[in-house]
Design an enzyme around this catalytic site. Structure first.
Site, PDB file in Angstrom:
ATOM      1  N   THR A 117       0.731  -1.215  -0.019  1.00 54.70           N
ATOM      2  CA  THR A 117      -0.005  -0.055  -0.014  1.00 54.70           C
ATOM      3  C   THR A 117       0.843   1.096   0.018  1.00 54.70           C
ATOM      4  O   THR A 117       2.013   1.345   0.478  1.00 54.70           O
ATOM      5  CB  THR A 117      -0.832  -0.012   1.136  1.00 54.70           C
ATOM      6  OG1 THR A 117      -1.344   1.274   1.565  1.00 54.70           O
ATOM      7  CG2 THR A 117      -0.007  -0.370   2.498  1.00 54.70           C
ATOM      8  N   TYR A 141      -1.145   0.297  10.286  1.00 51.96           N
ATOM      9  CA  TYR A 141      -1.745  -0.369   9.043  1.00 51.96           C
ATOM     10  C   TYR A 141      -0.488  -0.403   8.277  1.00 51.96           C
ATOM     11  O   TYR A 141       0.106  -1.495   7.519  1.00 51.96           O
ATOM     12  CB  TYR A 141      -2.876   0.205   8.553  1.00 51.96           C
ATOM     13  CG  TYR A 141      -3.108  -0.417   7.043  1.00 51.96           C
ATOM     14  CD1 TYR A 141      -3.503  -1.522   6.516  1.00 51.96           C
ATOM     15  CD2 TYR A 141      -3.032   0.441   5.928  1.00 51.96           C
ATOM     16  CE1 TYR A 141      -3.458  -1.880   5.325  1.00 51.96           C
ATOM     17  CE2 TYR A 141      -3.398   0.391   4.583  1.00 51.96           C
ATOM     18  CZ  TYR A 141      -3.577  -1.230   4.424  1.00 51.96           C
ATOM     19  OH  TYR A 141      -3.906  -1.535   3.021  1.00 51.96           O
TER      20      TYR A 141
HETATM   21  N1  LIG Z   1      -8.799  -1.149  -0.915  1.00 46.31           N
HETATM   22  C1  LIG Z   1      -7.633  -0.298  -1.307  1.00 46.31           C
HETATM   23  O1  LIG Z   1      -7.763   0.911  -1.426  1.00 46.31           O
HETATM   24  C2  LIG Z   1      -6.273  -0.698  -0.818  1.00 46.31           C
HETATM   25  C3  LIG Z   1      -5.228   0.226  -0.825  1.00 46.31           C
HETATM   26  C4  LIG Z   1      -3.834  -0.494  -0.804  1.00 46.31           C
HETATM   27  C5  LIG Z   1      -3.764  -1.749  -0.321  1.00 46.31           C
HETATM   28  N2  LIG Z   1      -4.859  -2.414  -0.393  1.00 46.31           N
HETATM   29  C6  LIG Z   1      -4.482  -4.109  -0.040  1.00 46.31           C
HETATM   30  O2  LIG Z   1      -5.146  -4.827  -0.763  1.00 46.31           O
HETATM   31  C7  LIG Z   1      -5.645  -6.095  -0.169  1.00 46.31           C
HETATM   32  C8  LIG Z   1      -6.980  -6.420  -0.237  1.00 46.31           C
HETATM   33  O3  LIG Z   1      -7.844  -5.201   0.186  1.00 46.31           O
HETATM   34  P1  LIG Z   1      -9.542  -5.072  -0.174  1.00 46.31           P
HETATM   35  O4  LIG Z   1      -9.587  -3.599  -0.303  1.00 46.31           O
HETATM   36  O5  LIG Z   1      -9.846  -5.966  -1.244  1.00 46.31           O
HETATM   37  O6  LIG Z   1      -9.823  -5.551   1.376  1.00 46.31           O
HETATM   38  P2  LIG Z   1     -11.188  -6.695   1.744  1.00 46.31           P
HETATM   39  O7  LIG Z   1     -11.176  -6.687   3.019  1.00 46.31           O
HETATM   40  O8  LIG Z   1     -12.433  -6.435   0.794  1.00 46.31           O
HETATM   41  O9  LIG Z   1     -10.277  -8.088   1.303  1.00 46.31           O
HETATM   42  C9  LIG Z   1      -9.698  -8.547   2.352  1.00 46.31           C
HETATM   43  C10 LIG Z   1      -9.842 -10.088   2.300  1.00 46.31           C
HETATM   44  O10 LIG Z   1      -9.012 -10.863   3.095  1.00 46.31           O
HETATM   45  C11 LIG Z   1      -9.910 -11.788   3.825  1.00 46.31           C
HETATM   46  N3  LIG Z   1      -9.044 -11.994   5.162  1.00 46.31           N
HETATM   47  C12 LIG Z   1      -8.732 -10.990   6.154  1.00 46.31           C
HETATM   48  N4  LIG Z   1      -7.993 -11.628   7.030  1.00 46.31           N
HETATM   49  C13 LIG Z   1      -7.639 -12.851   6.533  1.00 46.31           C
HETATM   50  C14 LIG Z   1      -7.178 -13.905   7.373  1.00 46.31           C
HETATM   51  N5  LIG Z   1      -6.421 -13.719   8.327  1.00 46.31           N
HETATM   52  N6  LIG Z   1      -7.031 -15.265   6.510  1.00 46.31           N
HETATM   53  C15 LIG Z   1      -7.770 -15.353   5.452  1.00 46.31           C
HETATM   54  N7  LIG Z   1      -8.602 -14.221   4.963  1.00 46.31           N
HETATM   55  C16 LIG Z   1      -8.465 -13.035   5.575  1.00 46.31           C
HETATM   56  C17 LIG Z   1     -11.154 -11.075   4.086  1.00 46.31           C
HETATM   57  O11 LIG Z   1     -12.144 -11.940   4.253  1.00 46.31           O
HETATM   58  C18 LIG Z   1     -11.299 -10.558   2.699  1.00 46.31           C
HETATM   59  O12 LIG Z   1     -11.995 -11.233   1.993  1.00 46.31           O
HETATM   60  C19 LIG Z   1      -5.118  -5.734   1.152  1.00 46.31           C
HETATM   61  O13 LIG Z   1      -3.953  -6.436   1.548  1.00 46.31           O
HETATM   62  C20 LIG Z   1      -4.947  -4.373   1.446  1.00 46.31           C
HETATM   63  O14 LIG Z   1      -3.932  -4.222   2.437  1.00 46.31           O
HETATM   64  C21 LIG Z   1      -6.053  -2.120  -0.578  1.00 46.31           C
END
Ligand SMILES: NC(=O)c1ccc[n+]([C@@H]2O[C@H](COP(=O)([O-])OP(=O)(O)OC[C@H]3O[C@@H](n4cnc5c(N)ncnc54)[C@H](O)[C@@H]3O)[C@@H](O)[C@H]2O)c1
Length: 326
Positions: A117, A141
């Site tokens: 991120t 985070y």
């Molecule tokens: N959304 C954004 O703008 C953004 C920006 C930068 C980075 N990210 C990164 O992208 C990735 C996905 O983010 P997202 O926005 O899709 O979030 P999200 O919450 O929609 O998806 C995360 C998924 O991981 C699963 N999860 C969480 N902890 C878990 C565990 N311990 N074991 C198994 N499954 C688990 C959740 O059930 C969910 O399906 C993350 O790593 C996040 O840090 C997202």
């Protein structure tokens, strides 16, 4: 290719899973459904309900399914929540990643794509941040993701793990066919509040800070459409399969910024609704401006974004929210 997608029932992981399957890859989604949804799973993917902190299960699933590559999306993702409960973030995101890497080694899987991120950069005070800039996260985070990145670098050096680290900027929008989008019940980012307010589920939304040194005083972010992020993963996976010793980090952003107020106005335009807001004081952990220097991924992976348009981002996000609430 056989690909294990951790967090594949979540927002970004579900887009990547669908697009991988459409390209002919075999996908196993590994998710504990803490914020993910079974309805996001593609009918052709295999689903394993599991936690990345499980000591044994990830390796077993990798061996049973002859996994070639792991895309690691699973994480907790809320900055304010990480400030309130930092240890939850280190446990889930940092320990979870360590445990997953151990399971990869156990199963002989040597290719990983890691969701990082822009929060790893912190408040750099530079207009554009590049991959080689110092990492100075200002919230748990971001810090929990820095640990993930550093572990990957050490495992690359010690055990020959091949990895691509993708640092996403502000991911937003939904699919153009309105089938996939953001549905995290704990979502707390700008587009969640913009769309909730536009559809009338929230009476008003808060804007944290109007005295930043930016175009209109509100924070400036590099918003990137989720389809372009998914496509970056496909290119990264295909690149890793042709490399035997590879570790690279790429910013995933467009290299252009919009302020919170500019995004709000665009959401008003595409939705035809008035969005009420109140200005509050700055929120701890929020930098003024976060923009990607984004050339490296374009030249190394030949990534070329297709949805670099704030209007498309707002329109797809609004249509998706409307569908969720109708
Ligand atoms: N959304 C954004 O703008 C953004 C920006 C930068 C980075 N990210 C990164 O992208 C990735 C996905 O983010 P997202 O926005 O899709 O979030 P999200 O919450 O929609 O998806 C995360 C998924 O991981 C699963 N999860 C969480 N902890 C878990 C565990 N311990 N074991 C198994 N499954 C688990 C959740 O059930 C969910 O399906 C993350 O790593 C996040 O840090 C997202």
């Amino acid at each position: 290719m056989n690909i294990l997608v951790t967090g594949g029932a979540g927002y970004i992981g579900s887009f990547a899973s669908h697009r991988l399957i459409e390209r002919g890859h075999h996908v196993v989604v590994y998710d504990n459904l803490s914020t993910g949804h079974k309805e996001f799973l593609h009918s052709k993917c295999k689903f394993v309900m599991g936690d990345i902190r499980d000591r044994e299960l990830p390796a077993r699933v990798m061996k049973d399914n002859k996994i070639d590559l792991v895309m690691h999306f699973a994480a907790k993702t809320s900055v304010p929540e990480s400030i309130e409960n930092p240890l939850d973030y280190f446990e889930n995101n940092s320990f979870g990643t360590m445990n997953l890497l151990q399971n990869c080694l156990k199963a002989g899987v040597k290719k990983v794509i890691f969701s990082s991120t822009a929060a790893v950069y912190g408040d750099t005070r530079k207009d554009f941040v590049s991959e080689s800039d110092e990492l100075m996260p200002i919230n748990p985070y971001g810090e929990s993701k820095v640990f993930g990145e550093r572990m990957i670098a050490h495992v690359h050096a010690a055990h020959g793990l091949n990895a691509i680290i993708l640092r996403y900027f502000n991911v937003a929008g939904a699919s153009l066919d309105n089938q996939l989008g953001q549905k995290n019940p704990k979502a707390n980012h700008l587009f969640h509040h913009l769309t909730e307010t536009a559809v009338g589920r929230q009476a008003t939304m808060a804007i944290f800070g109007s005295d930043y040194p930016t175009v209109d005083g509100t924070g400036v972010r590099d918003f990137i459409h989720v389809e372009d992020i998914a496509h970056a993963h496909i290119l990264a996976a295909e690149r890793l399969m042709s490399e035997s010793s590879y570790l690279q980090t790429f910013n995933c952003g467009y290299g252009q910024g919009f302020s919170v107020l500019q995004a709000l106005k665009m959401m008003e335009d595409v939705s035809g609704r008035k969005i009420a807001y109140e200005i509050l004081s700055r929120r701890s952990g929020d930098p003024a401006k976060v923009l990607a220097k984004a050339e490296k991924i374009r030249s190394e992976l030949q990534w070329s974004p297709r949805y670099n348009d704030l209007k498309i981002i707002c329109k797809t996000a609004f249509d998706w929210k409307k569908r969720q609430t109708s």
